[in-house]
Design an enzyme around this catalytic site. Structure first.
Site, PDB file in Angstrom:
ATOM      1  CB  CYS A 136       2.011  35.331 -40.985  1.00 40.90           C
ATOM      2  SG  CYS A 136       1.412  34.470 -39.351  1.00 40.90           S
ATOM      3  CD  GLU A 158      -1.010  38.590 -42.240  1.00 45.72           C
ATOM      4  OE1 GLU A 158      -2.104  38.669 -41.831  1.00 45.72           O
ATOM      5  OE2 GLU A 158      -0.548  37.628 -42.332  1.00 45.72           O
ATOM      6  CB  CYS A 214      -2.486  34.952 -36.430  1.00 41.92           C
ATOM      7  SG  CYS A 214      -1.170  35.571 -36.597  1.00 41.92           S
ATOM      8  CB  CYS A 255      -0.154  39.123 -37.668  1.00 39.27           C
ATOM      9  SG  CYS A 255       0.754  38.022 -38.918  1.00 39.27           S
TER      10      CYS A 255
END
Length: 135
Positions: free
Chosen positions: A58, A60, A93, A96
């Site tokens: 991801c 992040e 998500c 994360c």
């Protein structure tokens, strides 16, 4: 759950996330569709875009990894944006949320709120009871 109003500094962070995804957006293969930015306590900002593959990473996670690689350990806030223009703010998500809990539980996460406004919340509130026995 306590949501705080975003500041001009938060708006700057959102813009940095947008600047990360706009030149990298891949609307054909969807390899890069999300950009993220993390601000450290010292004011430095690190960005990243998602890397899609079998397991992927991801945006992040990429931004946090860039900050940690640069030696950062104290984080202030993080945001992720989606789309060709980075105009949609995404909540983290599950993966994360776990990473935020592990690496930066005291940072603020900029998210879309139910009322349609953009707000921020303590990362630790996004994964309640992490590593704790539930009541």
């Amino acid at each position: 759950m306590k949501l705080d109003t975003i500041t001009d500094t938060d708006k700057e962070l959102i813009e940095m996330a947008r600047k990360a995804i706009i030149p990298n957006y891949d609307g054909i293969n969807y390899n890069h569709t999300v950009g993220a930015a993390v601000r450290c306590k010292n004011g430095r900002i690190y960005t990243g875009v998602n890397v899609y593959s079998l397991h992927g990473a991801c945006a992040e996670q990429v931004a946090i990894g860039a900050a940690i690689t640069a030696g950062e350990r104290e984080f202030d806030s993080i945001v992720a944006v989606e789309g060709e223009k980075g105009d949609r703010i995404l909540p983290p998500c599950g993966n994360c949320r776990q990473m935020l809990s592990d690496y930066m539980p005291d940072c603020m996460v900029i998210i879309p709120a139910a009322d349609g406004e953009i707000k921020k919340i303590d990362a630790k509130e996004l994964l309640p009871f992490a590593y704790e026995v539930q009541p």
